[in-house]
Enzyme design. Structure first.
Site, PDB file in Angstrom:
ATOM      1  NE  ARG A  47      -3.011   0.466   3.278  1.00 21.43           N
ATOM      2  CZ  ARG A  47      -2.402   0.864   4.412  1.00 21.43           C
ATOM      3  NH1 ARG A  47      -1.799   2.029   4.452  1.00 21.43           N
ATOM      4  NH2 ARG A  47      -2.393   0.092   5.469  1.00 21.43           N
ATOM      5  CE1 TYR A  99     -14.627  11.923 -17.404  1.00 15.66           C
ATOM      6  CE2 TYR A  99     -14.275  11.907 -15.032  1.00 15.66           C
ATOM      7  CZ  TYR A  99     -14.643  11.258 -16.198  1.00 15.66           C
ATOM      8  OH  TYR A  99     -15.039   9.949 -16.140  1.00 15.66           O
ATOM      9  CG  ASP A 170      -7.731  16.177 -16.342  1.00 16.23           C
ATOM     10  OD1 ASP A 170      -7.005  15.491 -17.086  1.00 16.23           O
ATOM     11  OD2 ASP A 170      -8.851  15.796 -15.943  1.00 16.23           O
ATOM     12  CE  LYS A 195     -10.818   7.942 -19.451  1.00 12.27           C
ATOM     13  NZ  LYS A 195     -11.111   9.259 -18.891  1.00 12.27           N
TER      14      LYS A 195
HETATM   15  C1  PLP Z   1     -11.602   9.779 -17.691  1.00 10.42           C
HETATM   16  C2  PLP Z   1     -11.178  11.109 -17.225  1.00 10.42           C
HETATM   17  C3  PLP Z   1     -11.010  11.367 -15.854  1.00 10.42           C
HETATM   18  C4  PLP Z   1     -11.314  10.348 -14.777  1.00 10.42           C
HETATM   19  O1  PLP Z   1     -10.470   9.246 -14.854  1.00 10.42           O
HETATM   20  P1  PLP Z   1     -10.898   7.751 -14.400  1.00 10.42           P
HETATM   21  O2  PLP Z   1      -9.681   6.968 -14.699  1.00 10.42           O
HETATM   22  O3  PLP Z   1     -12.102   7.382 -15.211  1.00 10.42           O
HETATM   23  O4  PLP Z   1     -11.219   7.817 -12.943  1.00 10.42           O
HETATM   24  C5  PLP Z   1     -10.575  12.637 -15.500  1.00 10.42           C
HETATM   25  N1  PLP Z   1     -10.327  13.595 -16.420  1.00 10.42           N
HETATM   26  C6  PLP Z   1     -10.496  13.373 -17.737  1.00 10.42           C
HETATM   27  C7  PLP Z   1     -10.207  14.468 -18.705  1.00 10.42           C
HETATM   28  C8  PLP Z   1     -10.928  12.125 -18.186  1.00 10.42           C
HETATM   29  O5  PLP Z   1     -11.093  11.924 -19.497  1.00 10.42           O
END
Ligand code: PLP
Length: 373
Positions: A47, A99, A170, A195
């Site tokens: 962890r 998001y 982000d 992603k």
């Molecule tokens: C998918 C996404 C998130 C969240 O990520 P998860 O892995 O689904 O928790 C945050 N910001 C953006 C721009 C995203 O496309």
């Protein structure tokens, strides 16, 4: 070293006596102490840290030009760790088109703990006017989801620095291949590694990268190891594996997207195309300065209703109608129905994640679905 080399080598720590070329997956949750009670292997308990997670954190830190990185079990867990590291009562300024999962996290889980305002991040004066004595964080997401709006990272960071406010960006859509927010003044970068980093739609994850190891970052590390929303060793292995091809995949995504944006822009059934690489995009100039290329995400509105937009998405054959993005396969999504009631996303909007198939097949597919309108 250059980004392609970093992507391949910085996530692969091999020091085992069996001379494996690829770092094995270390499933052990616990690590043996030395005679003096120390931990000669550098790990205590999974962890807190694990060899595969350390390798993932190392490669993403280097890709973004940061001092350190922390990996989480999802992008939302990564975002949550930033919010949790703020003092209760802190004020957060976030984009109105944040998001939706992170926006809902703030509104549903952090209500009463943090104060927040959602603003159009392309309006710098508007951002500045919201700053209060307890403002601690400005959140940027650029390009944004689903309208591919661009925020000027450098300008927002200038205002934030003048008020001693942290900026977290982000960077999921752009990836470090096309945009490096830490170089533009941001303190922290966040990714949903689910992603483009993972890149194959088969592993969930999130990462944070910091410019400096400061007290705020120590707090983030505490949240990571004590809250324990950490990725498994297998998840880390999969993400590191994906990252090795990230620079090459991103070039392919951007190249295909450019051609598709041009095609859609000239299609009679299309009302508007939202892609920062198009010169008629509202913030193209800013995008061209802060990004080295424009990525693989875009959205467009059709000349028609929400029901017709759903029909177009359903009639595509090569594109799969599913949420998420950043995989090698092309995905299409009717965002308004995913985001649900109260969404500001236009009903006639379709978002696409342009994959790495042959672009002619993708264009033919879009053409046949749009021509049925
Ligand atoms: C998918 C996404 C998130 C969240 O990520 P998860 O892995 O689904 O928790 C945050 N910001 C953006 C721009 C995203 O496309």
């Amino acid at each position: 070293m250059k980004i392609e080399t970093i992507a391949i080598h910085e996530g692969n720590k091999t020091d085992s006596s069996d001379r494996a070329v690829i770092q094995p997956i270390t499933l052990s949750t616990t690590f043996e102490r030395g005679l003096d009670g120390s931990y000669p292997g550098g790990h205590v308990y999974t962890r807190a840290s694990n060899p595969n997670r350390s390798s993932l954190e190392n490669v993403v830190a280097k890709l973004e030009g940061g001092a350190d990185a922390a990996a989480f079990s999802s992008g939302n867990a990564a975002g949550s760790a930033v919010f949790q590291s703020l003092e209760p009562g802190s004020h957060v300024i976030a984009p109105e088109d944040m998001y939706h999962g992170l926006r809902n996290l703030l509104k549903q889980v952090y209500a009463g703990i943090l104060e927040f305002d959602f603003v159009d991040m392309s309006d710098i004066a508007g951002v500045g006017s919201l700053i209060k004595s307890n403002t601690r964080l400005i959140w940027i997401e650029t390009p944004s989801n689903p309208l591919l709006k661009i925020s000027d990272i450098r300008e927002i960071c200038k205002i934030a620095q003048a008020h001693d406010i942290l900026v977290c960006c982000d960077n999921t859509f752009a990836t470090p291949v096309f945009q490096r927010p830490l170089d533009l003044g941001a303190n922290i970068v966040m990714h949903s590694s689910t992603k483009y980093m993972g890149g194959h739609s088969d592993v969930l994850g999130g990462v944070l990268i910091t410019k400096e190891v400061d007290p705020f970052w120590q707090k983030v590390r505490d949240v990571q190891s004590l809250s324990g929303a950490v990725p498994s060793p297998f998840d880390c292995y999969m993400t590191v594996r994906g990252i090795k091809t990230l620079p090459y995949r991103m070039r392919g995504h951007a190249e295909n997207a450019k051609k598709i944006a041009a095609f859609l822009n000239n299609h009679q059934a299309v009302e508007a195309v939202f892609y920062p690489g198009l010169t008629d995009h509202k913030m193209h100039e800013v995008a061209a300065v802060q990004m080295s290329d424009f990525g693989g995400m875009m959205s467009f509105t059709i000349k028609g209703t929400g029901a017709q937009a759903l029909e177009v998405a359903g009639n595509l054959q090569v594109f799969t109608q599913a949420t998420s993005l950043g995989g090698v396969e092309s995905l299409v999504e009717h965002r308004a129905s995913v985001e649900g009631p109260g969404t500001k996303t236009p009903e006639n909007l379709i978002r696409i994640s342009v994959g790495l198939e042959n672009v002619d097949d993708l264009i033919d597919d879009l053409d046949q679905a749009l021509s049925r309108l």
